[in-house]
Design an enzyme around this catalytic site. Sequence first.
Site, mmCIF file in Angstrom:
data_model
loop_
_atom_site.group_PDB
_atom_site.id
_atom_site.type_symbol
_atom_site.label_atom_id
_atom_site.label_comp_id
_atom_site.label_asym_id
_atom_site.label_seq_id
_atom_site.Cartn_x
_atom_site.Cartn_y
_atom_site.Cartn_z
ATOM 1 N N HIS A 1 33.732 -11.711 28.761
ATOM 2 C CA HIS A 1 32.666 -12.475 29.424
ATOM 3 C C HIS A 1 33.508 -12.698 30.675
ATOM 4 O O HIS A 1 32.536 -13.622 31.595
ATOM 5 C CB HIS A 1 33.281 -13.762 28.474
ATOM 6 C CG HIS A 1 33.529 -15.108 28.740
ATOM 7 N ND1 HIS A 1 33.127 -16.179 27.952
ATOM 8 C CD2 HIS A 1 34.606 -15.915 29.199
ATOM 9 C CE1 HIS A 1 33.311 -17.577 28.883
ATOM 10 N NE2 HIS A 1 34.284 -16.785 29.559
ATOM 11 N N GLU A 2 35.075 -12.236 31.074
ATOM 12 C CA GLU A 2 35.507 -12.559 32.471
ATOM 13 C C GLU A 2 34.599 -11.894 33.362
ATOM 14 O O GLU A 2 34.188 -12.176 34.419
ATOM 15 C CB GLU A 2 36.908 -11.697 32.331
ATOM 16 C CG GLU A 2 37.701 -13.566 31.585
ATOM 17 C CD GLU A 2 38.028 -14.239 32.087
ATOM 18 O OE1 GLU A 2 37.719 -14.279 33.700
ATOM 19 O OE2 GLU A 2 37.562 -15.661 31.008
ATOM 20 N N HIS B 1 31.804 -13.753 34.579
ATOM 21 C CA HIS B 1 32.147 -14.812 35.409
ATOM 22 C C HIS B 1 32.288 -14.255 37.249
ATOM 23 O O HIS B 1 31.887 -14.337 37.591
ATOM 24 C CB HIS B 1 33.837 -15.480 36.076
ATOM 25 C CG HIS B 1 33.570 -16.653 34.478
ATOM 26 N ND1 HIS B 1 32.686 -17.583 34.872
ATOM 27 C CD2 HIS B 1 34.800 -16.846 33.168
ATOM 28 C CE1 HIS B 1 33.339 -18.120 33.250
ATOM 29 N NE2 HIS B 1 33.918 -18.081 32.613
ATOM 30 N N ASP C 1 35.804 -23.366 30.919
ATOM 31 C CA ASP C 1 35.014 -23.115 31.591
ATOM 32 C C ASP C 1 33.893 -25.129 31.610
ATOM 33 O O ASP C 1 33.444 -25.120 32.381
ATOM 34 C CB ASP C 1 33.662 -22.209 31.778
ATOM 35 C CG ASP C 1 34.573 -20.722 31.297
ATOM 36 O OD1 ASP C 1 35.441 -20.289 31.750
ATOM 37 O OD2 ASP C 1 34.391 -19.761 30.036
HETATM 38 ZN ZN ZN Z 1 35.026 -18.333 31.253
#
Ligand code: ZN
Length: 352
Positions: free
Chosen positions: A58-59, A62, A156
């Site tokens: 997930h990170e 980004h 987010d």
């Molecule tokens: Zn996030």
Amino acid sequence: MKYSLKLFTVFGIPIELHISFLILMLLIYAVAALNLFPGINLLMAVLITLVFVTVVIHELSHSYVAQRYGVKIERIILLPIGGVSAMEEIPKDPGQEFRIAIAGPATNFVIAGICYVLVFLGASYLSKDISAAVYYFALINLILGGFNLLPAFPMDGGRVLRAYLAGRMSYVKATRLAANIGKQLAIIMAILGIFYNIFLVLIAIFIYIGAEQEYRSIMVSTLLEGVLVGDIMTPEVETVHPETTAQEVLNLMFQKKHMGYPVMEDETLVGILTFHDISEIPPNMRNSPVKTYMTESIISTHPEEPVVDALEKLNRKQIGRLPVLSEGVLVGIISKTDIVRAIEIMNLKIGE
Ligand code: ZN
């Protein structure tokens, strides 16, 4: 970040594990190993590992998109509440911020979709355990992606919401509105949490604080936009000589109420002496010259530097003031107090 261990590097980004995350994992492993809940040892271990992998992916999503917009990523830190990407300030371009924010949850949903298809297609080929693991991996991705889409900072969804609003109003107003929506959401969550699940109350507190911090930091950087160090520094600087005694500087501090002084020798800045440095000198040594106690590695600024950057330096190095140099000559000094005062005045000027 303090108290974190570096694990490995992906796309040139170091992935670090915060000690609290490590302790939590060890605790869960210990509970499982001691058989406090019989029969779930393996499942626990698999689940923890899958959560960990999901958060990293997930990170990284980004960070990957942010990197493409030229944002430098320092590291990704894994905390028990999730991952944090330590990056430079994200561009205040709503379109870019939207894509950077949505990349994390979107990747989670794509992974979840692929996993469901795998489980569905591979039902007769995959072993029961592997099927179960893939299924849980999908579920974790769905939960993480969904949770992060809550329209509240620091999730987010808060950034997605601000990006949407910023297309319609000023960046500060959009941030304030998004932060307020997040805070209201946090209050509703906390009330629900009291009745249903105490864990929700913790998340609510975390969201409330996150919303407030995001709003403050945007306020500060917006208010200080275009303000340079030269505009708000103190130009007439009181300086001391390397041979001045600590006691004399202490007297000067008492009189002038400035808590830090550049140390000058023949028009050259050779160090800086603060109240903190003097407080560490034993009282019977206060007759010795300050050159022994001053800080020699000087972090300085210049009159054309934006105040926001100077503030960033002060916060990062945890110091109270910066000497202002212009072509090597000391022309002023800027302190945190100067910056706070400037923020207050700018705030009044805008009339928010
Ligand atoms: Zn996030």
